[in-house]
Design a protein around this motif. Structure first.
Motif, short mmCIF file in Angstrom:
data_model
loop_
_atom_site.label_atom_id
_atom_site.label_comp_id
_atom_site.label_asym_id
_atom_site.label_seq_id
_atom_site.Cartn_x
_atom_site.Cartn_y
_atom_site.Cartn_z
N GLN A 11 44.98 -72.92 59.22
CA GLN A 11 45.10 -71.50 58.89
C GLN A 11 44.77 -70.69 60.14
O GLN A 11 43.70 -70.85 60.73
N LEU A 12 45.69 -69.82 60.53
CA LEU A 12 45.50 -68.98 61.71
C LEU A 12 45.53 -67.51 61.31
O LEU A 12 46.18 -67.13 60.33
N SER A 13 44.86 -66.72 62.11
CA SER A 13 44.87 -65.27 61.92
C SER A 13 45.45 -64.65 63.19
O SER A 13 44.77 -64.58 64.22
N GLU A 35 49.83 -69.71 57.98
CA GLU A 35 49.63 -71.15 57.81
C GLU A 35 50.56 -71.83 58.82
O GLU A 35 51.77 -71.63 58.79
N ALA A 36 49.98 -72.62 59.72
CA ALA A 36 50.75 -73.27 60.78
C ALA A 36 50.81 -74.77 60.54
O ALA A 36 49.79 -75.38 60.19
N VAL A 37 52.00 -75.35 60.73
CA VAL A 37 52.20 -76.79 60.61
C VAL A 37 52.84 -77.25 61.91
O VAL A 37 53.98 -76.86 62.22
N PRO A 69 58.43 -67.80 61.90
CA PRO A 69 58.34 -68.09 63.34
C PRO A 69 58.32 -69.59 63.61
O PRO A 69 57.66 -70.36 62.90
N ILE A 70 59.06 -70.02 64.65
CA ILE A 70 59.11 -71.42 65.06
C ILE A 70 58.96 -71.46 66.58
O ILE A 70 59.63 -70.70 67.30
N ILE A 71 58.11 -72.39 67.06
CA ILE A 71 57.89 -72.54 68.50
C ILE A 71 58.05 -74.01 68.85
O ILE A 71 57.50 -74.89 68.18
N LEU A 72 58.82 -74.31 69.90
CA LEU A 72 58.95 -75.64 70.45
C LEU A 72 58.14 -75.68 71.75
O LEU A 72 58.42 -74.92 72.69
N SER A 82 44.50 -73.11 70.93
CA SER A 82 43.38 -73.80 70.29
C SER A 82 43.87 -74.65 69.13
O SER A 82 43.40 -75.77 68.91
N PHE A 83 44.87 -74.15 68.39
CA PHE A 83 45.43 -74.91 67.26
C PHE A 83 46.15 -76.16 67.76
O PHE A 83 45.99 -77.25 67.18
#
Length: 704
Positions: free
Chosen positions: A385-387, A400-402, A324-327, A368-369
C-alpha cells in the motif's frame, strides 16, 4: 462391389427431361436388374402404362426370368416365367419376332379395377441380333405408345450387354475384388465421361444411394460433373498415351475439399467401342504441404513487420489502461510508463517547486517499494500500500501497488512491471458499507420490536376469534332451540286453522274463511322462515347429516313438479322438463337434492311474471357430474349482484319497500347443501331476459 448408379433425379417437368433422366440411369447401371427396374418404373410414371414388366433369357439355360415389374402381384410375375420346355407360351413365341407384337387378351390379366385391352411384347437387344429379352406393357389400345418404342430402343443394348448371368450382375467376381482392393479410385467410362465400371473407392466419391442425406447427394452430384468435364476435355485432346491433370473433388462424408491427380488411358471394350480408364491419386496432403510452406513464409514476413511495430503497439496498450503502469530496469531505473503514470511521476509543464517536490516524493516512495521486491530472494511478486501525491493538486491518493519480476529465458531478471490501483473508491465503498451495516443493525432492532408487537396483536386476534367462535356456536344453539320452540306452537296453530277451514267446529262464513286462509298462509310462510333458519344453524353447527341412497333423477323431478303443481297452476306459466337420454342412477342424499331443486324452481316461479320455466337434467360421463338446471324468463339479475344473492340474508333489493318478500336464506342454503353433496350452484343471468340456476353434483357422493 455394388452397382455404380447416379443419384435418383427429381421428377422431371417435361418429356425431354424425363428421357434425359432415364438415359443417365441406364448409362450408370452395370447390372441388368437395376436397368430393368428403372425402365418399368419410368414407363408406369411417364408412359401412363397400367402395368409393365421386363423379362430376359437367363444364361446358362436360356429360361425366361422376370427382372422387374410394376403393377403386378408376385403370382402374376411368376406366370411370366414359363418352363424351359414350354415352347407354346406366348412370351416364348414373342422372342422369335424382331418387332413389337400386340396380344388382345393380356396374360396374365391385371388386378380388378385396372383397365387394359391388351399386352405389348417389345423385343430387347442389339439391332440385327436375336432378342435377349422382352419389354411387356399393358395398354388400352393396339397402337404402340411412342414412349415405349423410345425406351425399347435405348434399353435394349444395355440389357444385351449386361444380362450375362443368372442375376444380370456381369463381370468377374475376382476382377471386382481386385479393383476394390486398390486404395485409389478406378473408373471405366466412355469418352464423354459416362461410367461403366467403378471400384469401391470411386463409388465412395461418385455414388449416393436413394437413402443418402441431401448433403451427400449434392457432393456426389458436384463430383460427377467435375469428373465428367475433366474426362471429356481429356478425350477431346486426342493424346494417345496416358494423360495427367489435377481435379478438385469433395469428400461426400466429411465435406472437405480433396485434390486428385487424374491419370487417364484410352482402351477398347470387347465390343470394339473406345473407352477411358481413369485412376485418381489423392494429392491433397501434398497440396496442403505446399500451401502450408507458403503460409509459413507469409507468417515469417508478417512476424518481421509485427516485430518492428511491437514497441508502438505496447505503448498504445499501456496508454489505454486507466491504472498507472511502470516498466523498470533491474537496477530500478524507469524504462517506460503510460500516461496515467506520467501524471504522478513527471512534473507538469511550467510546474513550480511544490509540484517538483511532490514528484520527487513519489519517486522516493516508489523506489522504497521496489527495494522490498529486489531484496526478497525467490519472490517474483510484491504487493503493498502506497500513499502518492497528485503533483498538480497536491491531493493524497492511496494506491495499491503490485510489482512483478520479468524473467528471461535463462532465469535472469530483465525488468520489473508495476501496476498501481487507486484505492480511493474502494475506501469510500468500505466506509459506506460500514455505515450500511450500522443502519442494518438499527433496522433489525426495529424489526424485532415490530415483530414482538405483531405477535402480541396476533395473540389478541386469536383470542377474539375464539370468542367469536363461541358466540357463533351459542347463536347457532340459541337459534336452533328457538326455532324448535317456534315450530311447536306454530304447527299447532296451523293444525287448528286447517281444522276450522275444514268445518270441524261448524260452518264458517266467507269472511271467516278468508281470514283463516290468510292466517294459514302467513303461518306457513313463518314456518318456512323458521325451517330455513334451522337449516342454516344446523349446517353451521355441523349437525346436518348426509343420508346417502340410490335414486333416479326422473322420479325426483316428478315429485318436485307434483309438490309445486298448485303454485304452478296459480302462476299460469308454461313449466316444462327436459331430461337427457340415459341418465344414470345417482348415489347421494336424495332429500337435499330435492330441497335445492324445489328452492330453485320456487324462485323461478316467484320472479317470473310471464313466459316459461324449464327444468332440465344432463350427465357428463367424462367428469361423472350431473347438472339440474332451472331456466326462467323473469326479471334477471345484474352481474354486480350475482355473487351477493348467495350470502346469508341478502337479496337484490333489501329495502323495506322491496317488491318481493323472503328472508334471503334460500340461495345461501342451496349453496351450502351443494357443497355438502360435493358439488356447486352456478348462475347465468341477463337483466330483463331471465336466469338459469344450475346444481352440479357428482354421481356418487362421498362422506366427508
Amino acid at each position: 462391389m455394388a452397382s455404380f448408379a447416379p443419384l435418383a433425379p427429381s421428377p422431371p417437368t417435361s418429356t425431354a427431361e424425363a428421357r434425359l433422366s432415364l438415359t443417365e440411369l441406364l448409362l450408370a447401371c452395370d447390372a441388368a436388374r437395376p436397368c430393368a427396374e428403372a425402365v418399368v418404373e419410368w414407363l408406369t410414371v411417364h408412359a401412363r402404362a397400367a402395368a409393365a414388366a421386363c423379362v430376359a433369357r437367363e444364361e446358362p439355360g436360356g429360361r425366361l426370368v422376370c427382372l422387374a415389374a410394376r403393377g403386378l402381384s408376385e403370382a402374376q410375375c411368376a406366370s411370366l416365367e414359363p418352363q424351359q420346355d414350354d415352347t407354346r407360351h406366348p412370351l416364348v413365341e414373342a422372342l422369335t419376332r424382331d418387332a413389337p407384337h400386340f396380344l388382345p387378351s393380356p396374360r396374365p390379366p391385371l388386378p380388378r379395377g385396372e383397365t387394359a385391352e391388351g399386352l405389348f411384347t417389345v423385343p430387347l437387344g442389339h439391332a440385327g441380333s436375336p432378342p435377349v429379352g422382352l419389354l411387356l406393357v399393358w395398354a388400352s389400345g393396339p397402337a404402340l405408345p411412342s414412349e415405349v418404342s423410345w425406351v425399347a430402343s435405348h434399353a435394349g443394348p444395355f440389357l444385351a450387354r449386361q444380362a450375362t448371368g443368372p442375376r444380370g450382375t456381369g463381370g468377374s467376381d475376382l476382377f471386382r475384388r481386385i479393383i476394390d482392393a486398390v486404395v485409389d479410385p478406378i473408373l471405366l467410362t466412355d469418352l464423354v465421361g459416362h461410367p461403366h465400371l467403378a471400384n469401391a473407392r470411386a463409388e465412395a466419391l461418385l455414388v449416393a444411394n436413394p437413402g443418402s442425406s441431401e448433403g451427400r447427394r449434392r457432393a456426389v452430384r458436384l463430383n460427377q460433373r467435375v469428373l465428367a468435364a475433366a474426362l471429356a476435355s481429356t478425350a477431346s485432346g486426342g493424346v494417345p498415351g496416358p494423360s495427367r491433370r489435377e481435379v478438385p473433388l469433395v469428400d461426400p462424408v466429411e465435406g472437405m475439399d480433396l485434390l486428385f491427380e487424374l491419370v487417364t488411358q484410352r482402351v477398347y471394350e470387347p465390343d470394339g467401342r473406345e473407352a477411358m480408364v481413369s485412376v485418381l491419386r489423392n494429392v491433397t496432403d501434398l497440396g496442403r504441404a505446399t500451401q502450408a510452406l507458403g503460409e509459413s513464409y507469409r507468417r515469417l514476413r508478417a512476424t518481421e513487420r509485427e516485430a518492428r511495430s511491437e514497441r508502438h503497439r505496447l505503448d498504445r496498450v499501456l496508454d489505454s489502461v486507466a491504472d498507472p503502469i511502470i516498466l523498470s530496469a533491474p537496477s530500478g531505473g524507469t524504462v517506460m510508463m503510460n500516461d496515467p503514470a506520467e501524471k504522478l511521476f513527471t512534473p507538469p509543464p511550467n510546474a513550480g517547486r511544490p509540484a517538483q517536490r511532490r514528484v520527487r516524493t513519489n519517486h522516493a516512495t516508489f523506489a522504497s517499494f521496489l527495494a522490498n521486491l529486489l531484496g526478497a530472494e525467490g519472490s517474483l511478486r510484491w504487493r503493498g500500500q502506497l500513499s502518492l501525491v497528485d503533483p498538480a493538486s497536491g491531493a493524497t491518493r492511496p494506491m495499491e501497488a503490485v510489482a512483478s519480476k520479468v524473467m528471461g529465458d535463462g532465469g535472469e531478471l530483465t525488468g520489473i512491471v508495476t501496476l498501481f490501483h487507486d484505492r480511493s473508491e474502494a475506501l469510500e465503498k468500505a466506509r459506506l458499507l460500514e455505515r450500511l451495516r450500522e443502519v442494518s443493525t438499527l433496522l433489525e432492532a426495529r424489526v424485532q420490536v415490530a415483530t414482538a408487537e405483531l405477535a402480541e396483536q396476533n395473540e389478541k386476534l386469536r383470542r377474539q376469534a375464539i370468542q367469536l367462535e363461541q358466540a357463533s356456536a351459542a347463536k347457532s344453539q340459541f337459534l336452533a332451540n328457538m326455532s324448535h320452540e317456534f315450530r311447536t306452537p306454530l304447527n299447532a296453530i296451523l293444525g287448528y286453522t286447517n281444522m276450522l277451514l275444514q268445518g270441524v267446529s261448524g260452518e264458517l262464513s266467507p269472511a271467516q274463511k278468508r281470514n283463516l286462509t290468510r292466517i294459514d298462509s302467513n303461518g306457513r310462510h313463518l314456518l318456512e322462515v323458521i325451517n330455513e333458519i334451522l337449516d342454516i344453524t344446523r349446517i353451521e353447527a355441523g349437525r346436518m347429516p348426509l343420508n346417502l341412497s340410490d335414486f333416479r333423477i326422473p322420479e325426483l323431478l316428478q315429485e318436485v313438479m307434483a309438490e309445486m303443481d298448485p303454485i304452478i297452476a296459480r302462476s299460469k306459466l308454461a313449466v316444462s322438463t327436459h331430461l337427457a337420454p340415459r341418465l344414470p342412477q345417482v348415489h347421494g342424499d336424495r332429500q337435499k337434492v330435492k330441497q335445492v331443486v324445489l328452492n330453485l324452481l320456487s324462485n323461478a316461479l316467484k320472479f317470473t311474471h310471464e313466459g316459461a320455466v324449464k327444468v332440465s337434467a344432463e350427465y357428463a360421463p367424462s367428469t361423472a357430474m350431473l347438472s339440474i338446471s332451472v331456466s326462467d324468463t323473469g326479471i334477471g339479475i345484474d352481474p354486480a349482484q350475482q355473487e351477493k344473492i348467495f350470502e346469508d340474508f341478502q337479496q337484490v333489493d333489501s329495502s323495506p319497500t322491496r317488491a318481493y318478500g323472503g328472508t334471503g336464506l334460500g340461495l345461501s342454503i342451496c349453496r351450502r347443501l351443494a357443497t355438502m353433496l360435493g358439488g356447486r350452484v352456478s348462475l347465468q343471468s341477463t337483466p330483463g331476459q331471465g336466469s338459469t340456476f344450475s346444481l352440479h353434483f357428482p354421481r356418487r357422493t362421498r362422506r366427508t
